[in-house]
Write a protein that holds these residues in place. Structure first.
Motif, short mmCIF file in Angstrom:
data_model
loop_
_atom_site.label_atom_id
_atom_site.label_comp_id
_atom_site.label_asym_id
_atom_site.label_seq_id
_atom_site.Cartn_x
_atom_site.Cartn_y
_atom_site.Cartn_z
N GLU A 140 23.26 3.35 -3.66
CA GLU A 140 23.20 4.62 -2.81
C GLU A 140 22.92 6.18 -3.30
N GLY A 141 22.36 6.89 -2.74
CA GLY A 141 22.68 8.29 -3.19
C GLY A 141 22.64 8.29 -4.74
N TYR A 142 22.05 7.07 -5.94
CA TYR A 142 21.34 7.59 -6.89
C TYR A 142 19.71 7.71 -7.51
N LEU A 143 19.31 8.75 -7.50
CA LEU A 143 17.80 9.45 -7.77
C LEU A 143 17.25 9.02 -8.50
N ASP A 144 17.75 8.40 -9.41
CA ASP A 144 17.03 8.60 -10.90
C ASP A 144 16.60 6.94 -10.79
N PHE A 145 16.33 6.42 -10.42
CA PHE A 145 15.53 4.81 -10.23
C PHE A 145 15.05 4.25 -9.09
N TYR A 146 13.73 4.15 -9.15
CA TYR A 146 12.78 3.78 -8.46
C TYR A 146 12.66 2.55 -8.11
N PRO A 147 13.38 1.91 -7.05
CA PRO A 147 12.88 0.72 -7.00
C PRO A 147 11.38 0.08 -6.69
N GLU A 148 10.93 1.95 -5.79
CA GLU A 148 9.88 1.12 -5.26
C GLU A 148 8.49 0.94 -6.24
N PHE A 149 8.79 1.89 -7.42
CA PHE A 149 7.35 1.57 -8.52
C PHE A 149 7.46 0.73 -9.30
N ILE A 150 9.19 0.22 -9.87
CA ILE A 150 9.40 -0.42 -10.27
C ILE A 150 8.37 -2.01 -9.85
N ALA A 151 9.26 -2.26 -8.46
CA ALA A 151 8.66 -3.27 -7.60
C ALA A 151 6.93 -3.67 -8.09
N LYS A 152 6.21 -2.14 -7.72
CA LYS A 152 4.84 -2.52 -8.15
C LYS A 152 4.84 -2.54 -9.76
N GLY A 153 4.97 -2.41 -10.64
CA GLY A 153 4.67 -2.55 -11.55
C GLY A 153 5.17 -4.72 -12.01
N LEU A 154 6.38 -4.45 -11.41
CA LEU A 154 6.23 -5.99 -11.44
C LEU A 154 5.06 -7.04 -10.74
N GLU A 155 5.06 -6.46 -9.45
CA GLU A 155 4.12 -7.08 -8.56
C GLU A 155 2.82 -8.06 -9.77
N GLN A 156 2.47 -6.74 -10.11
CA GLN A 156 1.17 -6.48 -10.98
C GLN A 156 1.62 -8.04 -11.99
N MET A 157 2.43 -8.03 -12.32
CA MET A 157 3.26 -9.50 -13.43
C MET A 157 2.96 -10.48 -12.45
N GLY A 158 2.91 -10.75 -11.62
CA GLY A 158 2.71 -12.00 -10.25
C GLY A 158 4.76 -11.88 -10.15
N LEU A 159 5.46 -10.91 -10.12
CA LEU A 159 6.97 -11.77 -9.30
C LEU A 159 6.84 -10.86 -7.90
N GLU A 160 7.27 -11.98 -7.20
CA GLU A 160 7.93 -11.92 -5.95
C GLU A 160 8.87 -10.90 -6.03
N CYS A 161 9.24 -9.91 -5.73
CA CYS A 161 10.11 -8.96 -5.46
C CYS A 161 10.69 -8.10 -3.85
N HIS A 162 11.59 -8.63 -4.73
CA HIS A 162 12.96 -7.69 -2.98
C HIS A 162 13.67 -6.68 -3.37
N ILE A 163 14.17 -5.51 -2.66
CA ILE A 163 14.51 -4.84 -2.67
C ILE A 163 15.77 -4.16 -1.41
#
Ligand SMILES: Cc1cc2nc3c(=O)[nH]c(=O)nc-3n(C[C@H](O)[C@H](O)[C@H](O)COP(=O)(O)OP(=O)(O)OC[C@H]3O[C@@H](n4cnc5c(N)ncnc54)[C@H](O)[C@@H]3O)c2cc1C
Length: 411
Positions: A140-163
């Motif tokens: 919460e409040g930490y703006l230097d980490f982008y979970p949605e973008f990270i999830a997009k990358g990991l989905e390309q690898m076939g991973l199911e992602c939960h944030i």
């Protein structure tokens, strides 16, 4: 003060040279003025974006590239040696120059890498993953980490992602100022009971995912921070890169500095080399800003002051120059040719740096300075961004020069 070798600049290049020289019993000092590029390190080192097999042919196309000045067999040996140097410094790295692996950028892109710190998530190739599903933990409040973008990358690898998101009372003090809520400060906070509380909160978020992915905010408050989290959570826990200053990079800088000092090296931080005395074609002594009356004297000197970022070379609207000795900087071209209009194209200024001979001796007005070597990103001829060779060039040139200095000493 008299040494066998004095190194100017204590970033990756200066420290790697210094460690190798000190390990062989040389009296070495590093004088370093400020933060190095390691403070912003992604957690991965790049060697060559197309892999080791392509390195042998670089000399044909680009004779000015630093790799073209190193015997390809030695380059292969240096890539092996690098893992040992970092393992001895307590920073194990995974990967190999033979075949790049994939690292995850803070924006979720998958990029080729040579070596990566072992706490980071990496993949052998696109679509090859040992994980099935991942919980990406945001803070919460930490703006230097982008979970949605990270999830997009990991989905390309076939991973199911939960944030999922957690908060921690100890971080609230940092949240009062946006500039304080940074990876380095979070990492310093994560020790003792706040670290354990953090781990318990992460544990409570995990369902049946086989990987827990956290921002890279560990290791400064508690060296074993991530391992402790993993023990408490009871699942595989890895980190992904953040933007802004890197907690892992700061840790790497500290670990390498400690390793250098434990070998007897003298690290003089917070001081700047401002000039030197040259007799004919040899440096006689150096002067620093903090020790005006004192002369630093050595048999050999290594210039490891970095590129534009480290201020090893400096650009004004008219020129690019090397500020300590006025070394020759190449290529020389009109300012309008320094950069390409399309930001995605190769930028000519990336290759600016000092000119050297085949042994990496720099020059003044075309004349070699015999007891001076240049290593790292101050060298001309490499485009770290387009060629994906940032740390590779830095480490290979640092090791080559250390090896040559030791070879001459033992002749
Ligand atoms: C911001 C940034 C991030 C990067 N991240 C990566 C990455 O993640 N992976 C990768 O492979 N490559 C990366 N690179 C490429 C990078 O160039 C190398 O990885 C490497 O860390 C550069 O090391 P260096 O020692 O040559 O220079 P620097 O790291 O710039 O170190 C030079 C040091 O010399 C000091 N210095 C300068 N002038 C003087 C003086 N007169 N007296 C004393 N000291 C002086 C500086 O203060 C600095 O500490 C990055 C580059 C930058 C700029």
């Amino acid at each position: 003060m008299r040494y066998d070798t004095i190194i100017i600049g204590g970033g990756l290049a200066g420290l790697v040279s210094g460690i190798e020289l000190a390990r062989s019993g040389s009296r070495v000092a590093i004088i370093s003025s400020g933060k190095s590029a390691l403070h912003f390190c992604s957690g991965s080192f790049e060697f060559w974006s197309e892999g080791m097999a392509a390195v042998g042919s670089i000399a044909e196309h680009n004779p000015d590239h630093p790799y073209s000045k190193i015997d390809p067999k030695k380059i292969a040996r240096y890539t092996e040696q690098t893992k040992d140097i970092f393992a001895r410094a307590g920073m194990p790295l995974v990967g190999s120059a033979e075949a790049n692996h994939l690292r995850l950028t803070p924006l979720g892109a998958l990029k080729p890498a040579w070596l990566t710190m072992d706490e980071y998530v990496t993949f052998e190739a696109v679509g090859v993953s040992e994980y099935r599903s991942v919980v990406i933990v945001a803070i919460e409040g930490y703006l230097d980490f982008y979970p949605e973008f990270i999830a997009k990358g990991l989905e390309q690898m076939g991973l199911e992602c939960h944030i999922r998101e957690i908060s921690l009372a100890e971080f609230n003090r940092l949240r009062q100022s946006a500039t304080e809520m940074r990876a380095v400060n979070l990492s310093r906070t994560l020790k003792g009971s706040p670290l354990r509380e953090f781990a318990q909160r992460v544990k409570a978020l995990v369902e049946d995912e086989d990987l827990v992915l956290l921002p890279a905010i560990f290791g400064l408050g508690e060296e074993r921070g991530l391992q402790i989290v993993e023990e408490i959570v009871g699942r595989k826990v890895k980190v992904a890169a953040t933007v802004s200053a890197s907690a892992s990079g700061v840790r790497m800088q500290k670990r390498l500095t400690d390793a250098f000092q434990s070998l007897g090296g003298v690290f003089i931080g917070g001081d700047r080399v401002v000039g030197c005395t040259i007799d004919e074609s040899r440096i006689v002594s150096l002067n620093t800003a903090n020790h005006e009356e004192e002369e630093f004297v050595a048999e050999n000197y290594i210039l490891a002051t970095g590129s534009f970022f480290g201020r090893g070379i400096v650009a004004t609207p008219e020129e690019v120059y090397e500020p300590i000795l006025g070394l020759d900087v190449v290529p020389q071209m009109a300012r309008k040719e320094w950069y390409a209009d399309d930001i995605l194209d190769a930028q000519p200024f990336q290759k600016f740096g000092v000119a050297t001979d085949s042994e990496l001796h720099p020059m003044i007005d075309g004349r070699v300075v015999e007891n001076l070597y240049a290593v790292g990103s101050i060298l001309s001829g490499a485009d770290a961004v387009k060629e994906g060779c940032g740390a590779g060039v830095v480490i290979a040139t640092a090791l080559m020069v250390a090896e040559n200095i030791l070879a001459y000493k033992h002749k």
